[in-house]
Design a protein around this motif. Structure first.
Motif, PDB file in Angstrom:
ATOM      1  N   VAL A   1      -2.719   5.820   5.998  1.00  0.00           N
ATOM      2  CA  VAL A   1      -2.728   6.747   4.855  1.00  0.00           C
ATOM      3  C   VAL A   1      -1.950   8.014   5.210  1.00  0.00           C
ATOM      4  O   VAL A   1      -1.103   8.490   4.435  1.00  0.00           O
ATOM      5  CB  VAL A   1      -4.179   7.105   4.454  1.00  0.00           C
ATOM      6  CG1 VAL A   1      -4.219   8.335   3.543  1.00  0.00           C
ATOM      7  CG2 VAL A   1      -4.868   5.917   3.793  1.00  0.00           C
TER       8      VAL A   1
ATOM      9  N   LEU B   1       0.654   4.058  -2.936  1.00  0.00           N
ATOM     10  CA  LEU B   1       0.169   5.400  -2.605  1.00  0.00           C
ATOM     11  C   LEU B   1       1.259   6.451  -2.851  1.00  0.00           C
ATOM     12  O   LEU B   1       0.964   7.617  -3.126  1.00  0.00           O
ATOM     13  CB  LEU B   1      -0.286   5.431  -1.140  1.00  0.00           C
ATOM     14  CG  LEU B   1      -1.180   6.592  -0.714  1.00  0.00           C
ATOM     15  CD1 LEU B   1      -2.472   6.641  -1.524  1.00  0.00           C
ATOM     16  CD2 LEU B   1      -1.515   6.506   0.781  1.00  0.00           C
TER      17      LEU B   1
ATOM     18  N   LEU C   1     -10.291   5.729  -1.103  1.00  0.00           N
ATOM     19  CA  LEU C   1     -10.500   4.278  -1.137  1.00  0.00           C
ATOM     20  C   LEU C   1     -11.381   3.804   0.013  1.00  0.00           C
ATOM     21  O   LEU C   1     -11.880   2.688  -0.007  1.00  0.00           O
ATOM     22  CB  LEU C   1      -9.152   3.553  -1.089  1.00  0.00           C
ATOM     23  CG  LEU C   1      -8.216   3.810  -2.271  1.00  0.00           C
ATOM     24  CD1 LEU C   1      -6.856   3.177  -2.020  1.00  0.00           C
ATOM     25  CD2 LEU C   1      -8.829   3.264  -3.566  1.00  0.00           C
ATOM     26  N   LEU C   2     -11.549   4.667   1.033  1.00  0.00           N
ATOM     27  CA  LEU C   2     -12.387   4.302   2.188  1.00  0.00           C
ATOM     28  C   LEU C   2     -13.787   4.897   2.081  1.00  0.00           C
ATOM     29  O   LEU C   2     -14.617   4.703   2.958  1.00  0.00           O
ATOM     30  CB  LEU C   2     -11.730   4.773   3.487  1.00  0.00           C
ATOM     31  CG  LEU C   2     -10.332   4.213   3.773  1.00  0.00           C
ATOM     32  CD1 LEU C   2      -9.770   4.812   5.062  1.00  0.00           C
ATOM     33  CD2 LEU C   2     -10.358   2.698   3.861  1.00  0.00           C
TER      34      LEU C   2
ATOM     35  N   ASP D   1     -10.826   0.411   9.512  1.00  0.00           N
ATOM     36  CA  ASP D   1     -10.760   1.638   8.712  1.00  0.00           C
ATOM     37  C   ASP D   1     -10.127   2.819   9.459  1.00  0.00           C
ATOM     38  O   ASP D   1      -9.346   3.566   8.854  1.00  0.00           O
ATOM     39  CB  ASP D   1     -12.142   1.990   8.142  1.00  0.00           C
ATOM     40  CG  ASP D   1     -12.450   1.151   6.907  1.00  0.00           C
ATOM     41  OD1 ASP D   1     -11.812   0.080   6.745  1.00  0.00           O
ATOM     42  OD2 ASP D   1     -13.306   1.542   6.099  1.00  0.00           O
ATOM     43  N   PRO D   2     -10.416   3.018  10.766  1.00  0.00           N
ATOM     44  CA  PRO D   2      -9.673   4.082  11.461  1.00  0.00           C
ATOM     45  C   PRO D   2      -8.159   3.851  11.439  1.00  0.00           C
ATOM     46  O   PRO D   2      -7.376   4.805  11.340  1.00  0.00           O
ATOM     47  CB  PRO D   2     -10.238   4.019  12.889  1.00  0.00           C
ATOM     48  CG  PRO D   2     -11.627   3.499  12.706  1.00  0.00           C
ATOM     49  CD  PRO D   2     -11.519   2.489  11.584  1.00  0.00           C
TER      50      PRO D   2
ATOM     51  N   ALA E   1      -2.696   3.224  -5.687  1.00  0.00           N
ATOM     52  CA  ALA E   1      -3.338   2.361  -4.688  1.00  0.00           C
ATOM     53  C   ALA E   1      -4.791   2.139  -5.083  1.00  0.00           C
ATOM     54  O   ALA E   1      -5.453   3.057  -5.585  1.00  0.00           O
ATOM     55  CB  ALA E   1      -3.254   3.009  -3.305  1.00  0.00           C
ATOM     56  N   ASP E   2      -5.296   0.923  -4.886  1.00  0.00           N
ATOM     57  CA  ASP E   2      -6.685   0.626  -5.252  1.00  0.00           C
ATOM     58  C   ASP E   2      -7.347  -0.245  -4.178  1.00  0.00           C
ATOM     59  O   ASP E   2      -6.755  -0.497  -3.129  1.00  0.00           O
ATOM     60  CB  ASP E   2      -6.756  -0.017  -6.645  1.00  0.00           C
ATOM     61  CG  ASP E   2      -5.986  -1.336  -6.703  1.00  0.00           C
ATOM     62  OD1 ASP E   2      -5.865  -2.021  -5.659  1.00  0.00           O
ATOM     63  OD2 ASP E   2      -5.505  -1.680  -7.804  1.00  0.00           O
ATOM     64  N   GLN E   3      -8.578  -0.689  -4.478  1.00  0.00           N
ATOM     65  CA  GLN E   3      -9.342  -1.438  -3.470  1.00  0.00           C
ATOM     66  C   GLN E   3      -8.662  -2.749  -3.088  1.00  0.00           C
ATOM     67  O   GLN E   3      -8.870  -3.256  -1.979  1.00  0.00           O
ATOM     68  CB  GLN E   3     -10.772  -1.696  -3.971  1.00  0.00           C
ATOM     69  CG  GLN E   3     -11.645  -0.453  -4.065  1.00  0.00           C
ATOM     70  CD  GLN E   3     -11.886   0.221  -2.715  1.00  0.00           C
ATOM     71  OE1 GLN E   3     -11.715  -0.391  -1.655  1.00  0.00           O
ATOM     72  NE2 GLN E   3     -12.245   1.501  -2.729  1.00  0.00           N
TER      73      GLN E   3
ATOM     74  N   PHE F   1       0.838  -1.203   0.000  1.00  0.00           N
ATOM     75  CA  PHE F   1       0.000   0.000   0.000  1.00  0.00           C
ATOM     76  C   PHE F   1       0.874   1.255   0.000  1.00  0.00           C
ATOM     77  O   PHE F   1       0.614   2.210  -0.745  1.00  0.00           O
ATOM     78  CB  PHE F   1      -0.918  -0.027   1.224  1.00  0.00           C
ATOM     79  CG  PHE F   1      -1.896   1.114   1.308  1.00  0.00           C
ATOM     80  CD1 PHE F   1      -2.781   1.371   0.266  1.00  0.00           C
ATOM     81  CD2 PHE F   1      -1.946   1.927   2.436  1.00  0.00           C
ATOM     82  CE1 PHE F   1      -3.700   2.426   0.349  1.00  0.00           C
ATOM     83  CE2 PHE F   1      -2.861   2.966   2.531  1.00  0.00           C
ATOM     84  CZ  PHE F   1      -3.727   3.218   1.490  1.00  0.00           C
TER      85      PHE F   1
ATOM     86  N   ARG G   1      -7.382  -4.932   5.272  1.00  0.00           N
ATOM     87  CA  ARG G   1      -8.503  -5.398   6.104  1.00  0.00           C
ATOM     88  C   ARG G   1      -8.345  -6.891   6.413  1.00  0.00           C
ATOM     89  O   ARG G   1      -8.595  -7.325   7.546  1.00  0.00           O
ATOM     90  CB  ARG G   1      -9.829  -5.131   5.400  1.00  0.00           C
ATOM     91  CG  ARG G   1     -10.204  -3.643   5.388  1.00  0.00           C
ATOM     92  CD  ARG G   1     -11.479  -3.419   4.587  1.00  0.00           C
ATOM     93  NE  ARG G   1     -11.866  -2.001   4.603  1.00  0.00           N
ATOM     94  CZ  ARG G   1     -12.503  -1.400   3.597  1.00  0.00           C
ATOM     95  NH1 ARG G   1     -12.821  -2.073   2.494  1.00  0.00           N
ATOM     96  NH2 ARG G   1     -12.821  -0.124   3.695  1.00  0.00           N
TER      97      ARG G   1
ATOM     98  N   LEU H   1     -15.401   9.278   9.832  1.00  0.00           N
ATOM     99  CA  LEU H   1     -14.077   8.679  10.042  1.00  0.00           C
ATOM    100  C   LEU H   1     -13.018   9.776  10.193  1.00  0.00           C
ATOM    101  O   LEU H   1     -12.170   9.736  11.093  1.00  0.00           O
ATOM    102  CB  LEU H   1     -13.736   7.756   8.865  1.00  0.00           C
ATOM    103  CG  LEU H   1     -12.472   6.903   9.002  1.00  0.00           C
ATOM    104  CD1 LEU H   1     -12.661   5.813  10.051  1.00  0.00           C
ATOM    105  CD2 LEU H   1     -12.104   6.267   7.665  1.00  0.00           C
TER     106      LEU H   1
ATOM    107  N   ILE I   1      -6.535   2.215   9.029  1.00  0.00           N
ATOM    108  CA  ILE I   1      -6.086   2.478   7.646  1.00  0.00           C
ATOM    109  C   ILE I   1      -5.973   3.985   7.421  1.00  0.00           C
ATOM    110  O   ILE I   1      -5.043   4.462   6.763  1.00  0.00           O
ATOM    111  CB  ILE I   1      -7.033   1.817   6.616  1.00  0.00           C
ATOM    112  CG1 ILE I   1      -6.984   0.290   6.757  1.00  0.00           C
ATOM    113  CG2 ILE I   1      -6.656   2.236   5.188  1.00  0.00           C
ATOM    114  CD1 ILE I   1      -8.020  -0.449   5.923  1.00  0.00           C
ATOM    115  N   GLN I   2      -6.906   4.748   8.003  1.00  0.00           N
ATOM    116  CA  GLN I   2      -6.809   6.211   7.902  1.00  0.00           C
ATOM    117  C   GLN I   2      -5.483   6.710   8.502  1.00  0.00           C
ATOM    118  O   GLN I   2      -4.808   7.572   7.921  1.00  0.00           O
ATOM    119  CB  GLN I   2      -7.978   6.882   8.620  1.00  0.00           C
ATOM    120  CG  GLN I   2      -7.763   8.389   8.832  1.00  0.00           C
ATOM    121  CD  GLN I   2      -9.007   9.133   9.256  1.00  0.00           C
ATOM    122  OE1 GLN I   2      -9.555   9.906   8.471  1.00  0.00           O
ATOM    123  NE2 GLN I   2      -9.445   8.897  10.470  1.00  0.00           N
TER     124      GLN I   2
ATOM    125  N   VAL J   1      -6.581  -2.031  -0.063  1.00  0.00           N
ATOM    126  CA  VAL J   1      -7.406  -1.871   1.140  1.00  0.00           C
ATOM    127  C   VAL J   1      -7.925  -3.235   1.599  1.00  0.00           C
ATOM    128  O   VAL J   1      -7.927  -3.535   2.799  1.00  0.00           O
ATOM    129  CB  VAL J   1      -8.573  -0.895   0.862  1.00  0.00           C
ATOM    130  CG1 VAL J   1      -9.542  -0.855   2.034  1.00  0.00           C
ATOM    131  CG2 VAL J   1      -8.024   0.505   0.586  1.00  0.00           C
TER     132      VAL J   1
ATOM    133  N   LEU K   1      -7.688   8.195   1.283  1.00  0.00           N
ATOM    134  CA  LEU K   1      -9.007   8.274   1.930  1.00  0.00           C
ATOM    135  C   LEU K   1     -10.134   7.980   0.943  1.00  0.00           C
ATOM    136  O   LEU K   1     -11.166   7.429   1.330  1.00  0.00           O
ATOM    137  CB  LEU K   1      -9.210   9.650   2.584  1.00  0.00           C
ATOM    138  CG  LEU K   1      -8.313   9.983   3.778  1.00  0.00           C
ATOM    139  CD1 LEU K   1      -8.727  11.323   4.393  1.00  0.00           C
ATOM    140  CD2 LEU K   1      -8.333   8.887   4.837  1.00  0.00           C
TER     141      LEU K   1
END
Lengths: 187, 160
Positions: A167, A138, B154-155, A160-161, A145-147, A134, A154, B23, A163-164, A150, B152
């Protein structure tokens, strides 16, 4: 899996600016005030004095940097360091790569950084591999970067918090690397 | 407090009802810190002789490398023709702006290629050391924002 990779202990590097840094004796009040805030609350280094030529951006960036790398809760500190390391390797910032590899090793041991510096990406565990993939995607220009990245994070257990947080730790090195490497050299 | 939507919300196309908006609110220091940085590089109190229009134009040139139209829209095209060439990825006629354009492209696309010679070229073009530092922060800030927005985005929609 890592037992056949020699464990590497990285030696600290010294960074020297290409441009003359602010001399404390000649600093303006705004520059002196700015240098009270430092990255990772370290000493007033030649890097700090070089960027203090523009005190407004120096303070704003350093406050953001410290929030991203040290904010309480959320993503583990070691994972933030690995994101920083991944960005730094792509951007060719040898100094940042060294600092954040050593930080990662201090927090999590030398297995991951030894694998990376030995060119043995295959020896990373699934979570570290997902973070590195990732970080690289990025950091590319433009970012790619793509799904799938992510999904891999996961699957490795990252919320997700978290991953934020990752990022931001990768992105802030898209900034820091573009200062540290272009503005000086390390050895 | 920063306004809503901020520059990152706008570049993502985020509305207050999106789960990604909630988020982002979990990390208020990232939200306000990013906005403070944007102001510090684009419209600082002490501009060091680099006008807000020049700063916006060079930021637009870097933003274009992201290939994200909403992000680019956050850096409006300048009216001044000399600055327009800088902003739109062309080679400006003015030698100082042309040197800045070359430097911006290198920093945005291939930062690992940077060397002391690039800084010497900016100094020869007439930029002072504080101006080179301020421009370095500006170019790199846009590169940071590009990656926050790309990550972000992507989320969006399926944030937990």
């Amino acid at each position: 899996m890592n037992d056949h990779i020699p464990q590497i202990t990285l030696k600290p590097l010294t960074w020297t600016p290409h441009l003359p840094p602010v001399e404390i004796a000649e600093a303006t009040p705004a520059q002196l005030e700015a240098m009270k805030v430092t990255p990772s609350a370290k000493k007033v280094s030649p890097y700090v004095r070089t960027l203090a030529h523009d005190p407004d951006s120096y303070v704003a960036r350093t406050v953001l940097f410290n929030a991203i790398m040290y904010a309480e809760g959320g993503l583990e500190r070691a994972d933030r360091e690995l994101g920083a390391l991944g960005a730094s390797l792509v951007n060719g910032c040898q100094y940042c790569a060294n600092v954040h590899a050593r930080q990662h090793a201090r927090l999590n041991g030398t297995a991951a950084t030894s694998a990376l510096f030995a060119g043995r990406r295959d020896a990373l565990n699934a979570r570290d591999a997902a973070i590195m993939d990732f970080a690289e995607a990025l950091t590319a220009t433009p970012p790619c970067a793509d799904q799938s990245h992510v999904a891999a994070l996961r699957a490795a257990g990252m919320s997700d918090p978290e991953i934020q947080d990752l990022v931001h730790s990768i992105a802030i090195f898209g900034w820091a690397n573009r200062l540290m490497h272009p503005l000086g050299h390390s050895d | 407090m920063t306004g809503s939507p901020d520059a990152i919300d706008s570049a993502i196309g985020l509305s207050p009802t999106d789960s990604l908006h909630a988020l982002r609110a979990l990390r208020p220091e990232f939200v306000s810190g990013s906005e403070d940085c944007r102001a510090a590089v684009l419209t600082p109190a002490a501009d060091l002789g680099l006008s807000p229009a020049l700063r916006m134009a060079v930021a637009r040139r870097v933003a274009a490398t992201a290939e994200m139209p909403r992000l680019l829209a956050g850096y409006p095209a300048p009216a001044d023709p000399a600055l327009a060439a800088l902003a739109e990825g062309e080679t400006p006629e003015d030698p100082a702006l042309a040197a800045l354009a070359r430097h911006a492209d290198m920093i945005a696309r291939t930062p690992r290629a940077a060397s002391a010679a690039h800084l010497a070229a900016l100094q020869e073009a007439g930029y002072t050391v504080p101006q080179i530092i301020a421009l370095s922060e500006l170019l790199a800030y846009v590169c940071y924002q590009i990656r926050v927005v790309a990550g972000l985005s992507l989320l969006k929609g399926d944030a937990a």
